[in-house]
Scaffold this active site. Structure first.
Site, mmCIF file in Angstrom:
data_model
loop_
_atom_site.group_PDB
_atom_site.id
_atom_site.type_symbol
_atom_site.label_atom_id
_atom_site.label_comp_id
_atom_site.label_asym_id
_atom_site.label_seq_id
_atom_site.Cartn_x
_atom_site.Cartn_y
_atom_site.Cartn_z
ATOM 1 N N GLU A 175 0.836 -1.210 0.000
ATOM 2 C CA GLU A 175 0.000 0.000 0.000
ATOM 3 C C GLU A 175 0.870 1.259 0.000
ATOM 4 O O GLU A 175 0.729 2.157 0.835
ATOM 5 C CB GLU A 175 -0.969 -0.026 1.189
ATOM 6 C CG GLU A 175 -1.962 -1.172 1.078
ATOM 7 C CD GLU A 175 -3.015 -1.182 2.177
ATOM 8 O OE1 GLU A 175 -2.872 -0.407 3.149
ATOM 9 O OE2 GLU A 175 -3.989 -1.964 2.070
ATOM 10 N N GLU A 368 -5.548 -7.879 -0.910
ATOM 11 C CA GLU A 368 -6.300 -7.699 0.333
ATOM 12 C C GLU A 368 -7.737 -7.352 -0.016
ATOM 13 O O GLU A 368 -7.995 -6.533 -0.900
ATOM 14 C CB GLU A 368 -5.709 -6.585 1.209
ATOM 15 C CG GLU A 368 -4.373 -6.912 1.841
ATOM 16 C CD GLU A 368 -3.920 -5.850 2.823
ATOM 17 O OE1 GLU A 368 -4.795 -5.193 3.452
ATOM 18 O OE2 GLU A 368 -2.702 -5.657 2.971
#
Length: 486
Positions: A175, A368
């Site tokens: 991320e 995710e």
């Protein structure tokens, strides 16, 4: 109308975790402290000067000691892939050592061997959020300092040389596009965020673009067959109203959200960003050689977290202190939200898969995606603890059906590794109460519990989805009637 199963043969149905969330053993066998070890609570709640008692991440859920029994559970679940991370500080405790820590290297050798013995493909994040060595954060200001790129390169070379014959899929960072929102946890930048100007924020971006391409270059030199990506957190952004101004705002925000992926995939800064840098007169240390490196070494696939979508409104300035995985501070009145304020939008997954496919024409990984809830276990008919989590089953089924539709639309998807395989310490809260997994772990925020693992109802459901290569998703009535007999 019966939906068609579009999941290809060999699709990597999997699940995910990361080192600091579940390994524990934070200071054993030569491991040094990472940023997560001085962030005992949520990622926005500040840090302690040194690691202190009370940080749940220090013990986590003892995967370091229990990995064999846990991997056996992963195999019973039927996982085709498991995404995890290597803890940088197990390999180089402070990040600056001349030689790596052999005990740390051996642990991951053993872990990958265990996974492969069950036919589970490891997908490895080189550096997950919170896992930058604390020494590099405190003494170098993390990735605000180009010297850290050199330490990162040495670490990358060490682990790729060691594991390239065991691990095919690598993720350089986790991320990476949230470093402006949480510079310490994401990028190891210890400087007070209030003193960081736009030039410094952008320099951190650039340094991590360089590090990403350096990692790809190193990996391809060692083994050209390796596949490299870098994860972001993204989702579609809808105009709040049909007004053209809102649609234009949604376009601008989508473009900004995809900035990191654009650079990773295209190997160059987009025109609008170059224009912005010039107009703001940002003071940056960027060389022609670095730009060429970024151009020459791009990702093989696009990997990202998908949790929700966002909405855009013209004239709205988002100054909310929102969770990093929430796309926008505005609320979409058409969507329900979970207890953390995250909007629930399975169709948005199909939407973003198609956006990414049309924009990059690269394979994709959903690394995710999932459902978290405060859960209390109950006894089943055998007196064993479990969780009756039909809400997780329904949620993941909805997401996977939209993923299936996106594959039917033409998107090439390699893997789906939901967050998460088992309950562990949440990054955003630093607690156990936010439970994500198919496996309940008997451990609590007050540090009580046996650490025993118990299968939730969703465990058997996901096992059936995997063993049928997705066929089990397509009849909800049969699924629930069968599950009620378990």
């Amino acid at each position: 109308m019966v939906e068609r199963n579009n999941f290809p043969d060999g699709f990597l149905f999997g699940s995910a975790a990361a080192a600091y969330h579940f390994e524990g053993a934070w200071d054993r066998d030569g491991k040094g402290p990472a940023v997560a070890d001085v962030v005992p609570n949520g990622t926005r709640q500040g840090r302690t000067k040194h690691p202190e008692p009370g940080n749940l991440k220090h013990r986590a859920i003892e995967f370091y000691d229990r990995y064999k029994e846990d991997v056996a559970l992963f195999a019973e679940l039927g996982l085709k892939a498991f995404r995890t991370s290597i803890a940088w500080t197990r390999i180089y405790p402070n990040g600056i050592e001349e030689e790596p820590n052999e005990a740390g290297l051996q642990f991951y050798d053993d872990l990958f061997d265990e996974l492969l013995s069950y036919g589970i493909e490891p997908i490895v994040t080189i550096t997950h959020s919170g896992e930058i060595p604390l020494y590099l954060a405190d003494h170098y200001n993390g990735f605000a300092n180009k010297k850290v790129i050199e330490y990162y390169k040495k670490y990358v070379r060490t682990i790729i040389e060691r594991y390239h014959h065991k691990v095919k899929y690598w993720l350089t960072f986790n991320e990476v596009n949230i470093s402006d929102e949480m510079p310490l946890f994401s990028a190891g930048v210890t400087q007070d965020p209030s003193t960081m100007d736009e030039s410094l924020h952008f320099q951190v971006f650039h340094n991590r673009f360089v590090a990403n391409s350096e990692a790809i270059k190193i990996a391809k030199e060692i083994n050209p067959e390796l596949q490299l990506g870098c994860t972001t957190t993204i989702g579609p952004i809808y105009p709040l109203t049909p007004k053209p101004e809102d649609a234009l705002q949604a376009f601008f925000e989508t473009r900004e959200m995809l900035f990191f992926t654009d650079v990773h995939a295209f190997g160059e800064y987009p025109d609008y960003k170059i224009k912005e840098v010039k107009e703001k007169n940002l003071q940056l240390d960027i060389t022609k050689e670095e730009l060429q490196l970024i151009k020459d070494h791009t990702v093989d696939f696009v990997a990202y977290s998908y949790y929700n979508s966002g909405v855009a409104r013209h004239g709205y300035e988002d100054i909310s202190d929102k969770d990093v995985n929430v796309i926008s501070g505005l609320r979409n009145p058409e969507l329900e939200e979970n207890e953390w304020g995250w909007k629930i939008d399975p169709i948005g997954l199909r939407h973003i898969l198609n956006i990414v496919h049309d924009r990059y024409h690269l394979p994709q990984m959903i690394v995710e995606n999932g459902f978290s809830k405060i859960e209390e276990p109950e006894e089943d008919e055998n007196g064993e603890l479990t969780v009756i989590d039909d809400y997780r089953i329904d949620s993941l089924r909805d997401y996977l059906l939209e993923l299936n539709k996106a594959i039917g639309d033409g998107a090439e998807v390699i893997a789906y590794t939901n967050w998460a395989v088992m309950d562990f310490v949440s990054g955003s809260t630093g607690k156990m109460e936010k439970r994500w997994g198919f496996i309940f772990v008997d451990y609590y925020d007050d540090m009580t519990g046996t650490m025993k693992r118990y299968k939730k109802k969703s465990f058997d459901w996901y096992r059936k989805v995997i063993e049928s290569n997705g066929d089990y998703l397509f009849n909800k009535e049969i699924i629930h009637s069968e599950d009620e007999q378990l």
